[in-house]
Write an enzyme that holds these catalytic residues in place. Sequence first.
Site, PDB file in Angstrom:
ATOM      1  CG  HIS A   1      -1.824   1.181   1.335  1.00 13.64           C
ATOM      2  ND1 HIS A   1      -3.131   1.142   0.896  1.00 13.64           N
ATOM      3  CD2 HIS A   1      -1.624   2.430   1.804  1.00 13.64           C
ATOM      4  CE1 HIS A   1      -3.686   2.338   1.094  1.00 13.64           C
ATOM      5  NE2 HIS A   1      -2.797   3.138   1.642  1.00 13.64           N
ATOM      6  CD  GLU A   2       1.520   3.680   3.713  1.00  9.48           C
ATOM      7  OE1 GLU A   2       1.707   4.754   3.123  1.00  9.48           O
ATOM      8  OE2 GLU A   2       0.466   3.432   4.355  1.00  9.48           O
TER       9      GLU A   2
ATOM     10  CG  HIS B   1       0.204   6.270  -0.736  1.00 11.31           C
ATOM     11  ND1 HIS B   1      -0.784   7.012  -1.333  1.00 11.31           N
ATOM     12  CD2 HIS B   1      -0.393   5.633   0.318  1.00 11.31           C
ATOM     13  CE1 HIS B   1      -1.940   6.840  -0.672  1.00 11.31           C
ATOM     14  NE2 HIS B   1      -1.724   6.009   0.328  1.00 11.31           N
TER      15      HIS B   1
ATOM     16  CD  GLU C   1      -5.718   5.877   0.443  1.00 14.15           C
ATOM     17  OE1 GLU C   1      -5.499   4.795   1.022  1.00 14.15           O
ATOM     18  OE2 GLU C   1      -5.057   6.918   0.661  1.00 14.15           O
TER      19      GLU C   1
END
Lengths: 499, 499
Positions: free
Chosen positions: A264-265, A268, A294
């Site tokens: 997830h990170e 980003h 997101e």
Amino acid sequence: MSETLEKFKQYLDKMKKYGHVNTLLYWDMKTGVPKLGQAGHVDALTYFSTESFAMATSSELSGMLKTLSQPEEFSGLSDTMQFIVTRMKRDMDKDSRIPKERYEAFVRAQAESENAWEEAKAAADFSIFAPHLEKMIALTEELAGYTDPGRDVYDVLIDKYEEGMDAKTVDRLFGELKEGLIPLVKKILAAGQPDDAKFQGSFDVDAQRKVQDMLLSYIGFFREAGAVGESEHPFTLNFSSRDVRVTNHYYEHAPLFAMFSAIHEGGHAIFEQNVNPEYDNTVAGSCRYMGIHESQSRFYENILGRNRNFWLPIYGKLQDLLPQFRDISLDEFYREINHVRNSFIRTDADEVTYCFHIILRYEMEKAIFLEHVPVEELPGLWNQKMQEYLGITPSDDAEGILQDMHWSGASFGYFPSYLLGSIYDGMFLEQLEAELGPVDELLASGRILEITKWLNEKIHRYGSTRKPKEVLAAVCGREVTAEPLLRYFTKKYTEIYHL
Amino acid sequence: MSETLEKFKQYLDKMKKYGHVNTLLYWDMKTGVPKLGQAGHVDALTYFSTESFAMATSSELSGMLKTLSQPEEFSGLSDTMQFIVTRMKRDMDKDSRIPKERYEAFVRAQAESENAWEEAKAAADFSIFAPHLEKMIALTEELAGYTDPGRDVYDVLIDKYEEGMDAKTVDRLFGELKEGLIPLVKKILAAGQPDDAKFQGSFDVDAQRKVQDMLLSYIGFFREAGAVGESEHPFTLNFSSRDVRVTNHYYEHAPLFAMFSAIHEGGHAIFEQNVNPEYDNTVAGSCRYMGIHESQSRFYENILGRNRNFWLPIYGKLQDLLPQFRDISLDEFYREINHVRNSFIRTDADEVTYCFHIILRYEMEKAIFLEHVPVEELPGLWNQKMQEYLGITPSDDAEGILQDMHWSGASFGYFPSYLLGSIYDGMFLEQLEAELGPVDELLASGRILEITKWLNEKIHRYGSTRKPKEVLAAVCGREVTAEPLLRYFTKKYTEIYHL
């Protein structure tokens, strides 16, 4: 170059330096500073962020922006500089309508509210937080009245985090989704659930760190422009496209947490690393649209990371790093990472029921700002909606309305971004498959970096210069719709749960 | 409080903020920043250190110091504030005698010289560095002429790193040491040497990190006021007594390196953590005397860390963390950590031959500044001295005169501090044993924190407020002498090598 432009560039450069050390202080406060050193960092951060704020709101800056906005000056600026001037002037015009003492009152009340929320959550006692929440709501309405007079407050709030979005559009999108998801989740929860016993042992934390490193490299996180740290809650932060950092948190007894946080990170971070470096340290660089941001982290985490084929080329490596996984087949692993449960905590939710957690919060925010439901009725409303969507009732407000910190700092309007991100992902997925072929095949053959490259070119490089609607138009050529996401959920979970 | 004092305190407070972010930028540049992010950090560091320098040399500061030094103001100041004003005024008076353009010329030449040294070392070619070294010597002499007119340049340089020390005293101390050490080392090197094969395998780096953690805690490094990082070369850095950080570097095939670096840097850190917090962020806080500072790191590393009994209470833990050590008895380990070799590189040297590495550099610096030996003759002189003291000749200048970076940045006069530190250690050891009983017994019974406490109270808490001579007078009640160190070496190595 005009004298004003020259001065403006120097001014931006000085602002950049202050922003740089504020970012570094924040990073170190979350990842490095010892307990007793925190106060020294807070001191420095208070000083430099106050200076930053003064620079961002000075009459000197305002004057330069006014001059540069004049047609004769403006027409001579580069595209990027035109974007910067327009954006900064608009933000400054808005903010300058807030009376200084009202803004200061807000900042003070916000700090008190955040503290009260922490206390209330620890005590599972909503009454501690209620008066502060009330104040945050009132001040939010008041400030929106200054910055955007005449507009619906809740539209102003949504627009703040996802520019160009409004409640009407979100109503339509979340409505489409609800209609399809409610029956789907009912069927899923009624079907047989996998046994998760094998995921509950003790998993070496050093090995989990190595898994994170492996995953970040695999999806395309660029080490020469990135660093990793550890913090209480995972986050991503960037100084510029050349220095983007992610953190993680390792739980000995929950190995999946750090894996999916890493992906997830990493999503980003890959976004930020691939913004056009010409925009670095300006309002054009970095992506300020939370829904679009997101969408990228969730694309990596869910669309790619929870696909069985994502793991095909690397599951052996994972088993080498975490030997307990040798007892877990890829199929068992795949079942567990897509294990649907009706749970209380948003951040623990699977990708399907996560939608309900957001829809619930969205409806709560509408109740607050459109229907003016009194604060004391909000916990009851929350629990009623939990029952409605997930069939469960929190045992106390700590696992109910007090679980997230967003409202304590007046970040109303932020929650919808998470789900907008997933909605966009459904659209991006269909477009990507139309252009590159089935994601299943790309992943199975270890060609994930082709997906990353596609996202880089279609989305990441533009930073903030394309607004969310413009991104969707340019990438997908159509209006935003939740149908692709719904199709993705239906197909995937019908297969997994043999519905 | 007088108006000037009030203003002065605010001024110091602002300087503190700038110093704080400069320290943080430096820390992150060495431990965290990705390769491509380095330039952004350099930009910010250049900006904030230029601002810091401007504040430290402003006429505003100079005026306040002048006012506060007037008897009627000065007498009303606290002891700490008197120390701060006196020290800052003296430093400023000295520095202000350097013409601005000469100082700038020095800073530029220094940067060029450091780059040239790196290149020269990589190419093992002294001729690349020679013209820069010549310039550094000339500029050092010129600047000392401004700051300390009429004093011997080399005394000025020694005094810069160890206030109150001079070449005459160092001559005496190093002379005492040489006389005793030359025959001792001859005997040691002629005796039987231990087999080091067991220390040359592959040692897990994660496990080495855990060993460092264990060692730091064991000697009294205080985690709530400390952090650890990793960097190319180990170092210690502090924001204040409340935030002191050490780094380490882990070599897979040299497990002893990180262990003794941890104890060494831990010694520096324990010093800084225990300075009176009232001195934080002023010239009274932190210890600016390199000999005294080094005495503490070397006390932990050598006097304690290379004592067999230091390891008695923790050797089992070490074996648990690094299982290969189960095949190494404590006696074998003890032999290896006190293995005396005639080696080329200072930083690899054992505690005994290390003395020769420093004496050699001290004599080289005297040759430069007192005898004005031409730069082109220095490599030959170095090699001649290596032969004289250690009986070996470097194969090239990279493992000879080019090995250390100190001279490239004009840090002449720094080297003696290292050995002064060890000389003080001999004295501290005798005093400590007179007060607390045999160190062997304290260590064997795991009472090392009583030693740390003694050092805290006798030395650390004073920060910079006691000069080196005052420390020795207060702690040991006598003039500096190398005899205790010599006694320590003779007793220890006579036993180990059965001389």
